[in-house]
Design a protein around this motif. Structure first.
Motif, PDB file in Angstrom:
ATOM      1  N   ARG A   1      -4.424 -36.096  26.331  1.00 32.01           N
ATOM      2  CA  ARG A   1      -3.446 -35.187  26.936  1.00 32.01           C
ATOM      3  C   ARG A   1      -3.854 -33.719  26.802  1.00 32.01           C
ATOM      4  N   SER A   2      -4.867 -33.442  25.981  1.00 32.74           N
ATOM      5  CA  SER A   2      -5.280 -32.043  25.741  1.00 32.74           C
ATOM      6  C   SER A   2      -5.711 -31.372  27.041  1.00 32.74           C
ATOM      7  N   ILE A   3      -5.325 -30.113  27.208  1.00 31.57           N
ATOM      8  CA  ILE A   3      -5.759 -29.339  28.370  1.00 31.57           C
ATOM      9  C   ILE A   3      -7.300 -29.262  28.366  1.00 31.57           C
ATOM     10  N   ALA A   4      -7.888 -29.159  27.183  1.00 31.18           N
ATOM     11  CA  ALA A   4      -9.363 -29.107  27.085  1.00 31.18           C
ATOM     12  C   ALA A   4     -10.000 -30.348  27.712  1.00 31.18           C
TER      13      ALA A   4
ATOM     14  N   TYR B   1     -14.592 -30.946  17.349  1.00 28.50           N
ATOM     15  CA  TYR B   1     -13.261 -31.401  16.918  1.00 28.50           C
ATOM     16  C   TYR B   1     -13.000 -30.755  15.572  1.00 28.50           C
ATOM     17  N   GLN B   2     -11.670 -30.649  15.247  1.00 26.30           N
ATOM     18  CA  GLN B   2     -11.356 -29.890  14.033  1.00 26.30           C
ATOM     19  C   GLN B   2     -11.612 -30.640  12.734  1.00 26.30           C
ATOM     20  N   GLY B   3     -11.083 -31.836  12.627  1.00 26.87           N
ATOM     21  CA  GLY B   3     -11.196 -32.511  11.324  1.00 26.87           C
ATOM     22  C   GLY B   3     -11.420 -33.996  11.475  1.00 26.87           C
TER      23      GLY B   3
ATOM     24  N   ASP C   1     -14.039 -26.222  12.381  1.00 30.17           N
ATOM     25  CA  ASP C   1     -12.769 -25.545  12.123  1.00 30.17           C
ATOM     26  C   ASP C   1     -13.034 -24.082  12.474  1.00 30.17           C
ATOM     27  N   VAL C   2     -12.343 -23.572  13.499  1.00 31.54           N
ATOM     28  CA  VAL C   2     -12.679 -22.226  14.003  1.00 31.54           C
ATOM     29  C   VAL C   2     -12.310 -21.110  13.022  1.00 31.54           C
ATOM     30  N   THR C   3     -11.644 -21.451  11.914  1.00 31.92           N
ATOM     31  CA  THR C   3     -11.382 -20.412  10.907  1.00 31.92           C
ATOM     32  C   THR C   3     -12.565 -20.296   9.931  1.00 31.92           C
ATOM     33  N   LYS C   4     -13.589 -21.124  10.116  1.00 31.41           N
ATOM     34  CA  LYS C   4     -14.727 -21.104   9.180  1.00 31.41           C
ATOM     35  C   LYS C   4     -16.000 -20.618   9.864  1.00 31.41           C
TER      36      LYS C   4
ATOM     37  N   ALA D   1      -5.314 -23.480  19.517  1.00 30.44           N
ATOM     38  CA  ALA D   1      -4.227 -22.632  19.028  1.00 30.44           C
ATOM     39  C   ALA D   1      -3.503 -23.336  17.899  1.00 30.44           C
ATOM     40  N   PHE D   2      -2.939 -22.540  17.009  1.00 28.62           N
ATOM     41  CA  PHE D   2      -2.135 -23.112  15.924  1.00 28.62           C
ATOM     42  C   PHE D   2      -1.158 -22.071  15.387  1.00 28.62           C
ATOM     43  N   ALA D   3       0.064 -22.533  15.122  1.00 27.70           N
ATOM     44  CA  ALA D   3       1.025 -21.746  14.337  1.00 27.70           C
ATOM     45  C   ALA D   3       1.809 -22.748  13.512  1.00 27.70           C
TER      46      ALA D   3
ATOM     47  N   ASP E   1      -5.602 -15.896  13.375  1.00 30.13           N
ATOM     48  CA  ASP E   1      -6.965 -16.309  13.023  1.00 30.13           C
ATOM     49  C   ASP E   1      -7.412 -17.457  13.938  1.00 30.13           C
ATOM     50  N   VAL E   2      -6.581 -18.514  14.001  1.00 32.24           N
ATOM     51  CA  VAL E   2      -6.952 -19.705  14.791  1.00 32.24           C
ATOM     52  C   VAL E   2      -6.892 -19.411  16.296  1.00 32.24           C
ATOM     53  N   SER E   3      -5.863 -18.712  16.746  1.00 31.64           N
ATOM     54  CA  SER E   3      -5.574 -18.659  18.178  1.00 31.64           C
ATOM     55  C   SER E   3      -6.198 -17.467  18.897  1.00 31.64           C
TER      56      SER E   3
ATOM     57  N   ALA F   1       0.221 -13.799  19.197  1.00 33.10           N
ATOM     58  CA  ALA F   1      -1.197 -14.186  19.090  1.00 33.10           C
ATOM     59  C   ALA F   1      -1.830 -14.303  20.478  1.00 33.10           C
ATOM     60  N   LYS F   2      -1.079 -14.783  21.467  1.00 37.56           N
ATOM     61  CA  LYS F   2      -1.621 -14.894  22.834  1.00 37.56           C
ATOM     62  C   LYS F   2      -1.834 -13.498  23.435  1.00 37.56           C
ATOM     63  N   ALA F   3      -0.971 -12.533  23.084  1.00 35.61           N
ATOM     64  CA  ALA F   3      -1.188 -11.157  23.555  1.00 35.61           C
ATOM     65  C   ALA F   3      -2.506 -10.643  22.992  1.00 35.61           C
TER      66      ALA F   3
ATOM     67  N   ASN G   1       2.798 -31.153  28.697  1.00 33.61           N
ATOM     68  CA  ASN G   1       3.230 -31.960  27.558  1.00 33.61           C
ATOM     69  C   ASN G   1       2.027 -32.432  26.716  1.00 33.61           C
ATOM     70  N   THR G   2       1.667 -31.654  25.718  1.00 31.15           N
ATOM     71  CA  THR G   2       0.541 -31.986  24.830  1.00 31.15           C
ATOM     72  C   THR G   2       1.033 -31.998  23.382  1.00 31.15           C
ATOM     73  N   LEU G   3       0.133 -32.360  22.485  1.00 30.12           N
ATOM     74  CA  LEU G   3       0.448 -32.384  21.050  1.00 30.12           C
ATOM     75  C   LEU G   3       0.918 -31.008  20.571  1.00 30.12           C
ATOM     76  N   ALA G   4       0.167 -29.963  20.921  1.00 32.95           N
ATOM     77  CA  ALA G   4       0.502 -28.603  20.472  1.00 32.95           C
ATOM     78  C   ALA G   4       1.857 -28.190  21.050  1.00 32.95           C
TER      79      ALA G   4
ATOM     80  N   GLY H   1      12.414 -27.049  21.575  1.00 39.13           N
ATOM     81  CA  GLY H   1      12.989 -26.909  22.919  1.00 39.13           C
ATOM     82  C   GLY H   1      11.956 -27.000  24.032  1.00 39.13           C
ATOM     83  N   PHE H   2      10.838 -27.668  23.781  1.00 36.43           N
ATOM     84  CA  PHE H   2       9.770 -27.714  24.788  1.00 36.43           C
ATOM     85  C   PHE H   2      10.209 -28.443  26.076  1.00 36.43           C
ATOM     86  N   THR H   3      10.975 -29.520  25.927  1.00 35.49           N
ATOM     87  CA  THR H   3      11.432 -30.271  27.114  1.00 35.49           C
ATOM     88  C   THR H   3      12.292 -29.387  28.011  1.00 35.49           C
TER      89      THR H   3
HETATM   90  P1  NAP Z   1      -3.724 -29.745  21.985  1.00 35.87           P
HETATM   91  O1  NAP Z   1      -4.185 -30.916  22.742  1.00 35.87           O
HETATM   92  O2  NAP Z   1      -2.932 -30.002  20.736  1.00 35.87           O
HETATM   93  O3  NAP Z   1      -4.954 -28.790  21.701  1.00 35.87           O
HETATM   94  C1  NAP Z   1      -4.932 -27.788  20.701  1.00 35.87           C
HETATM   95  C2  NAP Z   1      -6.242 -27.880  19.993  1.00 35.87           C
HETATM   96  O4  NAP Z   1      -6.423 -26.822  19.044  1.00 35.87           O
HETATM   97  C3  NAP Z   1      -6.359 -29.177  19.209  1.00 35.87           C
HETATM   98  O5  NAP Z   1      -7.583 -29.807  19.528  1.00 35.87           O
HETATM   99  C4  NAP Z   1      -6.320 -28.680  17.778  1.00 35.87           C
HETATM  100  O6  NAP Z   1      -6.900 -29.549  16.847  1.00 35.87           O
HETATM  101  C5  NAP Z   1      -7.078 -27.394  17.943  1.00 35.87           C
HETATM  102  N1  NAP Z   1      -7.063 -26.598  16.704  1.00 35.87           N
HETATM  103  C6  NAP Z   1      -5.983 -26.177  15.985  1.00 35.87           C
HETATM  104  N2  NAP Z   1      -6.409 -25.517  14.885  1.00 35.87           N
HETATM  105  C7  NAP Z   1      -7.776 -25.524  14.923  1.00 35.87           C
HETATM  106  C8  NAP Z   1      -8.788 -25.028  14.074  1.00 35.87           C
HETATM  107  N3  NAP Z   1      -8.518 -24.350  12.948  1.00 35.87           N
HETATM  108  N4  NAP Z   1     -10.094 -25.232  14.426  1.00 35.87           N
HETATM  109  C9  NAP Z   1     -10.411 -25.905  15.542  1.00 35.87           C
HETATM  110  N5  NAP Z   1      -9.497 -26.414  16.382  1.00 35.87           N
HETATM  111  C10 NAP Z   1      -8.191 -26.221  16.072  1.00 35.87           C
HETATM  112  O7  NAP Z   1      -2.755 -28.838  22.892  1.00 35.87           O
HETATM  113  P2  NAP Z   1      -2.994 -28.063  24.280  1.00 35.87           P
HETATM  114  O8  NAP Z   1      -1.643 -27.813  24.806  1.00 35.87           O
HETATM  115  O9  NAP Z   1      -4.002 -28.745  25.096  1.00 35.87           O
HETATM  116  O10 NAP Z   1      -3.549 -26.638  23.805  1.00 35.87           O
HETATM  117  C11 NAP Z   1      -4.759 -26.100  24.242  1.00 35.87           C
HETATM  118  C12 NAP Z   1      -4.615 -24.616  24.530  1.00 35.87           C
HETATM  119  O11 NAP Z   1      -3.793 -24.447  25.677  1.00 35.87           O
HETATM  120  C13 NAP Z   1      -3.982 -23.806  23.421  1.00 35.87           C
HETATM  121  O12 NAP Z   1      -4.616 -22.547  23.326  1.00 35.87           O
HETATM  122  C14 NAP Z   1      -2.558 -23.645  23.916  1.00 35.87           C
HETATM  123  O13 NAP Z   1      -1.909 -22.524  23.347  1.00 35.87           O
HETATM  124  C15 NAP Z   1      -2.831 -23.458  25.386  1.00 35.87           C
HETATM  125  N6  NAP Z   1      -1.688 -23.624  26.267  1.00 35.87           N
HETATM  126  C16 NAP Z   1      -0.949 -24.771  26.237  1.00 35.87           C
HETATM  127  C17 NAP Z   1       0.125 -24.908  27.086  1.00 35.87           C
HETATM  128  C18 NAP Z   1       0.973 -26.147  27.062  1.00 35.87           C
HETATM  129  O14 NAP Z   1       2.095 -26.128  27.551  1.00 35.87           O
HETATM  130  N7  NAP Z   1       0.486 -27.259  26.520  1.00 35.87           N
HETATM  131  C19 NAP Z   1       0.459 -23.885  27.987  1.00 35.87           C
HETATM  132  C20 NAP Z   1      -0.320 -22.727  28.010  1.00 35.87           C
HETATM  133  C21 NAP Z   1      -1.388 -22.607  27.143  1.00 35.87           C
HETATM  134  P3  NAP Z   1      -5.855 -30.274  15.811  1.00 35.87           P
HETATM  135  O15 NAP Z   1      -5.034 -31.202  16.633  1.00 35.87           O
HETATM  136  O16 NAP Z   1      -6.751 -30.932  14.833  1.00 35.87           O
HETATM  137  O17 NAP Z   1      -5.019 -29.216  15.166  1.00 35.87           O
END
Ligand code: NAP
Length: 256
Positions: free
Chosen positions: A18-21, A39-41, A65-68, A94-96, A118-120, A162-164, A193-196, A202-204
């Motif tokens: 489901r990841s946007i990546a 991948y992170q971990g 891990d992008v913080t390292k 991204a992470f918070a 740091d992460v985002s 962080a996005k700004a 609809n992803t993990l993050a 209130g995402f729904t």
């Molecule tokens: P996602 O599938 O959960 O992807 C977020 C990724 O960030 C995960 O692979 C996560 O790995 C990784 N990550 C977190 N901390 C990290 C770290 N320290 N080092 C390396 N990787 C780390 O969710 P997504 O929605 O596709 O998010 C991807 C991007 O799209 C993010 O920048 C998000 O803000 C942006 N975005 C999302 C939406 C949305 O609605 N989904 C909208 C606009 C923008 P872990 O799972 O291991 O933490």
């Protein structure tokens, strides 16, 4: 010829299908690019291994891990050794802390602010610095952002700040790297609809709101983000850098 034939890329941020990546990586792959992934971990390794294995058994997959800084150094050393060159980089990370995405922004702790940035955001600078020496024939760096950077979206809180920072960093990086023909842009995606995303309270409701109020009256599809990612990576976007492109069914233009 496919749009990205012969291009070499690296993708940060695939957690699952489901990841946007993953949507953008699939589109880049279909357009002819050869990709490496991180991948992170260990928690996610098996999942990501299975996905990227579909691109061929020798697909490069590295922990990062992008913080390292040491992780980032090792990733670019290994990508350099395997590819010799790089043209594309996707930052989709991204992470918070969950608590920071639930309550009031005013209660953001110093540590939540630090780790979110740091992460985002900082990670884009560190990754661009690692990738640039390999982008000897120019390149395209794409980062994922969200509208909460410029308007208040309840619960998005410190992630908006962080996005700004990420979007501003994109502009400064675009300036620094322009003479090397490396372009840096952000895609500002509507909610997906992803993990993050599910970590945001209130995402729904957010999905429903976009469906009701965006000019196209629907939410963006992952494959549409893939198509925009491919455009930004392609020569069709050769004169576009430092921009934030809204791929949100038009929601960003609305005042009410
Ligand atoms: P996602 O599938 O959960 O992807 C977020 C990724 O960030 C995960 O692979 C996560 O790995 C990784 N990550 C977190 N901390 C990290 C770290 N320290 N080092 C390396 N990787 C780390 O969710 P997504 O929605 O596709 O998010 C991807 C991007 O799209 C993010 O920048 C998000 O803000 C942006 N975005 C999302 C939406 C949305 O609605 N989904 C909208 C606009 C923008 P872990 O799972 O291991 O933490």
């Amino acid at each position: 010829m496919s749009q990205l034939e012969g291009k070499l890329g690296i993708v940060f941020g695939v957690a699952n299908k489901r990841s946007i990546a993953w949507a953008i990586a699939q589109a880049w792959h279909r357009a002819g690019a050869r990709l490496a992934f991180t991948y992170q971990g260990e928690r996610l390794k098996e999942n990501v291994e299975e996905l990227v294995g579909t691109f061929g058994p020798d697909t490069l997959l590295l922990p990062c891990d992008v913080t390292k800084d040491e992780d980032i150094d090792r990733v670019f050393a290994e990508v350099g050794a395997k590819f010799g060159q790089l043209h594309l980089l996707l930052h989709s990370v991204a992470f918070a802390p969950k608590a920071a995405l639930e309550g009031e922004f005013i209660n953001t702790s110093r540590e939540a602010f630090r780790i979110s940035h740091d992460v985002s955001a900082y990670s884009l600078i560190a990754l661009a610095r690692g990738a640039a020496p390999l982008m000897t024939a120019g390149g395209s760096i794409v980062a994922m952002t969200y509208y909460g950077s410029e308007k208040v979206v309840p619960h998005y809180n410190v992630m908006g700040v962080a996005k700004a920072s990420l979007e501003s960093s994109t502009r400064y990086l675009a300036y620094d790297l322009g003479t090397k023909k490396i372009r840096v842009n952000c895609i500002s995606a509507g909610p997906v609809n992803t993990l993050a995303a599910r970590g945001i309270a209130g995402f729904t409701e957010m999905l429903n709101h976009y469906e009701a109020h965006s000019p196209l009256r629907r939410n963006v599809l992952p494959e549409e983000l893939g198509a925009t990612g491919t455009f930004l990576a392609s020569d069709g976007a050769a004169a576009i850098t430092g921009q934030v492109l809204y791929v949100d069914c038009g929601y960003q233009i609305m005042g009410m």
